[in-house]
Scaffold this motif. Structure first.
Motif, mmCIF file in Angstrom:
data_model
loop_
_atom_site.group_PDB
_atom_site.id
_atom_site.type_symbol
_atom_site.label_atom_id
_atom_site.label_comp_id
_atom_site.label_asym_id
_atom_site.label_seq_id
_atom_site.Cartn_x
_atom_site.Cartn_y
_atom_site.Cartn_z
ATOM 1 N N GLN A 101 0.817 -1.213 0.000
ATOM 2 C CA GLN A 101 0.000 0.000 0.000
ATOM 3 C C GLN A 101 0.857 1.273 0.000
ATOM 4 O O GLN A 101 0.514 2.272 0.618
ATOM 5 C CB GLN A 101 -0.995 0.001 1.178
ATOM 6 N N ASN A 102 1.989 1.200 -0.698
ATOM 7 C CA ASN A 102 2.932 2.315 -0.710
ATOM 8 C C ASN A 102 3.172 2.733 -2.166
ATOM 9 O O ASN A 102 3.654 1.942 -2.985
ATOM 10 C CB ASN A 102 4.228 1.817 -0.043
ATOM 11 N N GLY A 103 2.795 3.958 -2.480
ATOM 12 C CA GLY A 103 2.852 4.439 -3.859
ATOM 13 C C GLY A 103 4.255 4.454 -4.449
ATOM 14 O O GLY A 103 4.452 4.124 -5.615
ATOM 15 N N GLU A 104 5.228 4.846 -3.650
ATOM 16 C CA GLU A 104 6.611 4.877 -4.135
ATOM 17 C C GLU A 104 7.108 3.479 -4.457
ATOM 18 O O GLU A 104 7.773 3.233 -5.454
ATOM 19 C CB GLU A 104 7.528 5.441 -3.040
ATOM 20 N N GLN A 105 6.770 2.564 -3.552
ATOM 21 C CA GLN A 105 7.149 1.167 -3.740
ATOM 22 C C GLN A 105 6.526 0.620 -5.025
ATOM 23 O O GLN A 105 7.150 -0.127 -5.770
ATOM 24 C CB GLN A 105 6.678 0.373 -2.510
ATOM 25 N N GLU A 106 5.294 1.050 -5.267
ATOM 26 C CA GLU A 106 4.574 0.593 -6.457
ATOM 27 C C GLU A 106 5.323 0.969 -7.744
ATOM 28 O O GLU A 106 5.428 0.178 -8.673
ATOM 29 C CB GLU A 106 3.185 1.231 -6.439
ATOM 30 N N ILE A 107 5.845 2.173 -7.771
ATOM 31 C CA ILE A 107 6.609 2.649 -8.925
ATOM 32 C C ILE A 107 7.878 1.814 -9.102
ATOM 33 O O ILE A 107 8.229 1.367 -10.199
ATOM 34 C CB ILE A 107 7.001 4.145 -8.733
ATOM 35 N N GLN A 108 8.539 1.583 -7.982
ATOM 36 C CA GLN A 108 9.762 0.789 -7.991
ATOM 37 C C GLN A 108 9.497 -0.620 -8.555
ATOM 38 O O GLN A 108 10.246 -1.146 -9.371
ATOM 39 C CB GLN A 108 10.298 0.719 -6.547
ATOM 40 N N LEU A 109 8.386 -1.208 -8.091
ATOM 41 C CA LEU A 109 8.049 -2.557 -8.539
ATOM 42 C C LEU A 109 7.706 -2.586 -10.021
ATOM 43 O O LEU A 109 8.077 -3.501 -10.741
ATOM 44 C CB LEU A 109 6.864 -3.101 -7.719
ATOM 45 N N LEU A 110 7.008 -1.552 -10.462
ATOM 46 C CA LEU A 110 6.642 -1.461 -11.872
ATOM 47 C C LEU A 110 7.898 -1.398 -12.728
ATOM 48 O O LEU A 110 8.023 -2.096 -13.742
ATOM 49 C CB LEU A 110 5.758 -0.230 -12.089
ATOM 50 N N GLU A 111 8.858 -0.594 -12.297
ATOM 51 C CA GLU A 111 10.120 -0.495 -13.037
ATOM 52 C C GLU A 111 10.848 -1.830 -13.055
ATOM 53 O O GLU A 111 11.377 -2.253 -14.080
ATOM 54 C CB GLU A 111 11.018 0.585 -12.426
ATOM 55 N N THR A 112 10.867 -2.486 -11.905
ATOM 56 C CA THR A 112 11.544 -3.782 -11.832
ATOM 57 C C THR A 112 10.887 -4.783 -12.769
ATOM 58 O O THR A 112 11.560 -5.429 -13.574
ATOM 59 C CB THR A 112 11.515 -4.333 -10.391
ATOM 60 N N LEU A 113 9.557 -4.888 -12.703
ATOM 61 C CA LEU A 113 8.865 -5.872 -13.542
ATOM 62 C C LEU A 113 9.086 -5.596 -15.020
ATOM 63 O O LEU A 113 9.317 -6.505 -15.806
ATOM 64 C CB LEU A 113 7.366 -5.897 -13.216
ATOM 65 N N ILE A 114 9.026 -4.327 -15.411
ATOM 66 C CA ILE A 114 9.228 -4.000 -16.823
ATOM 67 C C ILE A 114 10.653 -4.342 -17.250
ATOM 68 O O ILE A 114 10.872 -4.902 -18.318
ATOM 69 C CB ILE A 114 8.870 -2.524 -17.105
ATOM 70 N N SER A 115 11.597 -4.072 -16.372
ATOM 71 C CA SER A 115 12.991 -4.376 -16.725
ATOM 72 C C SER A 115 13.214 -5.887 -16.814
ATOM 73 O O SER A 115 14.170 -6.348 -17.429
ATOM 74 C CB SER A 115 13.951 -3.760 -15.716
ATOM 75 N N LYS A 116 12.312 -6.670 -16.206
ATOM 76 C CA LYS A 116 12.422 -8.130 -16.282
ATOM 77 C C LYS A 116 11.663 -8.690 -17.493
ATOM 78 O O LYS A 116 11.518 -9.901 -17.622
ATOM 79 C CB LYS A 116 11.858 -8.778 -15.007
ATOM 80 N N HIS A 117 11.096 -7.807 -18.296
ATOM 81 C CA HIS A 117 10.441 -8.222 -19.532
ATOM 82 C C HIS A 117 9.233 -9.104 -19.328
ATOM 83 O O HIS A 117 9.277 -10.315 -19.559
ATOM 84 C CB HIS A 117 11.428 -8.913 -20.464
ATOM 85 N N ILE A 118 8.171 -8.515 -18.861
ATOM 86 C CA ILE A 118 6.915 -9.240 -18.755
ATOM 87 C C ILE A 118 6.103 -9.018 -20.033
ATOM 88 O O ILE A 118 6.271 -8.008 -20.707
ATOM 89 C CB ILE A 118 6.112 -8.758 -17.527
#
Lengths: 330, 330
Positions: A101-118
């Motif tokens: 439930q943390n907006g900053e964390q959400e951005i971080q996770l989105l970047e990570t997932l995209i960099s992992k090529h989903i």
């Protein structure tokens, strides 16, 4: 892990990095002799070709990401199961990230997932906006919103009819004689909390009932801490989800009151444990497993047909009457 | 998603794929002019450099994987929270995968996570072996086993003292007069189920008590389905975890019996809901959050000091006596 680098592979094979890259990516012709050298070095070093290499060849990684707001809420576990069962059958792997439930964390996770090529993303957001996600969707990221949509972002979604759920619940409480209400709602920024708030106020005003409304967050602790501070009990405490209701009931009982004798308490979601809670919880059941399944199905359709569909699926909620509410004398 | 390929970047920049690769990987000198062209094309197309490129530059991806067996068991959610809180502070992102207690799926997830370039892995296995994991560990994958170790694999681990937990529980039940037992245990292949089985048989034999033992799996359904078939109730039904106990209690009550009046039932784990279960569950509390935190701490130590540590951390369990058990007349 200490992954062998492409440089080491090139050294071992006695070729240039570009050659290794060409072999792994199939991006340009390479002689059979060089290819064999590279493949032997790759095997010996245990080098894993990066997923982008695989993507380049196949166009797909067969991986779906799922960002969810609270791993400790069993509501999401059921959704994940539904999504996963569908994806597995289709040969996709699901990787999960918890934004807590943390907006900053959400951005971080989105970047990570995209960099992992989903290949695509299931997304249950924690706030009312996410600029990075908006940008990624514009650039072609395939996303299905789950449980919560973000207004202003055009994307497919699968949600439950929150308005109807709230109406079912309030109609039942009003009909059984409750005349004063406190609504301890979830996070102000979330789509579902907003809709439920609007329906609540409308119903209260229309029936001319006494009411108060508060946004907190969708957790046991929020319910517990808030209920500890309530001075005068209403007829009914309506909670934004089952976890809030659990916290409220605990706090109320610690103050020496009894549920439902002194106050009715309701939840929203109907997670597995609500049937077994003491007292068993009156709540709105969301078809969680189905929600996950439908969202996965929609996402795979979008990915495999390579279309930018904007489709919304709205599932039906159900009123579950148990023992945390009572009939009041009229 | 329709990610722009390295080919498209090359085309847009008017350079070769190798040049793009050189710029992104910093693997060989490139003229300032070409570098600028490539960077402009990357920006315009929204091309994400693959993680391997980042790994090559930084040597680390700052991503940790966690394969867990059952996302619907709140036991793991608490462990995840503990691990995540620690990792976040250290700048690492956690990505989760759910094996759904399926060995084949576990292998698939392991391959996916490794192909996504994780720096290390937290692992709660579903079976008694995993050859791929063994191989990866030999090749340098950094792993900390959590809750369950796999015998024969040399690796660091964080577990709870299962032997002591089981002893605390059985000593309490025996002392309060229970003389006949059924143990509905979890998956036969898991480390924790095996240890608990051994302690159980030893205690029963030593105290010359009547007993039966069955392996099922660690789920509500397993407990429910098994208990439905029990013909003659013992004094106590000991369950492999809290979820099994929930299922057992439901099935027993549907058959018209009452817990603990007709039979005592115990769990293992003490998940959040066990306090609120009807009846509140007597169980063994595992320090779940701490387990996750300690495992993450150990893994980061191994990664950052680049050592192949084999360290085992064993945490203390605690007996929690609630209302699902009773004192029997001696």
């Amino acid at each position: 892990m200490n992954r062998p680098s492409i440089k080491e592979v090139a050294k071992k094979a006695g070729v240039s990095i570009s050659t290794v890259s060409r072999v792994l990516n199939n991006s340009a012709p390479v002689s059979e002799e060089l290819r064999k050298k590279v493949e032997a070095a790759v095997k010996e070093l245990g080098y894993y070709p990066s997923n982008i290499a695989k993507s380049l060849r196949k166009g797909k990684t067969k991986t779906i990401g799922f960002i969810l707001p609270d791993i400790t809420n069993p509501f999401f576990a059921d959704i994940v199961r539904g999504a996963e069962d569908f994806l597995r059958k289709k040969g996709y792997t699901l990787i999960l990230c918890n934004s807590d439930q943390n907006g900053e964390q959400e951005i971080q996770l989105l970047e990570t997932l995209i960099s992992k090529h989903i290949d695509g993303l299931l997304f249950t957001g924690t706030g009312s906006f996410n600029l990075l996600l908006e940008e990624k969707i514009r650039k072609g990221l395939k996303v299905v919103f789950l449980d919560r949509i973000i207004q202003g972002i055009n994307s497919s979604y699968v949600i439950v009819d929150n308005k109807k759920g709230m109406e079912l619940l309030l109609d039942f409480l009003i009909k059984s004689g409750h005349k004063s209400f406190i609504f301890i709602n979830g996070n102000k920024e979330t789509f579902s909390a907003k809709i439920r708030y609007e329906v609540f106020v409308e119903k209260m005003e229309k029936a001319k009932l006494e009411y108060k409304h508060y946004f907190t967050n969708f957790s046991y602790e929020a319910g517990y801490n808030f209920a500890k501070k309530i001075r005068k009990l209403p007829h009914a405490i309506v909670c934004g989800n089952d976890l809030i209701a659990y916290g409220v009931i605990d706090a109320i009982e610690e103050k020496g009151y009894r549920v439902p004798d002194d106050v009715s308490v309701t939840g929203f979601d109907d997670i597995l444990f609500s049937k077994h809670f003491k007292p068993p919880l009156t709540t709105i059941r969301q078809p969680k497993y189905k929600m996950g399944m439908k969202a996965a199905e929609l996402l795979i359709k979008i990915i495999e047909e390579n279309k930018f569909l904007n489709r919304g699926i709205i599932l039906e909620p159900e009123l579950i009457i148990r023992k945390s509410t009572k009939e009041l004398k009229k």
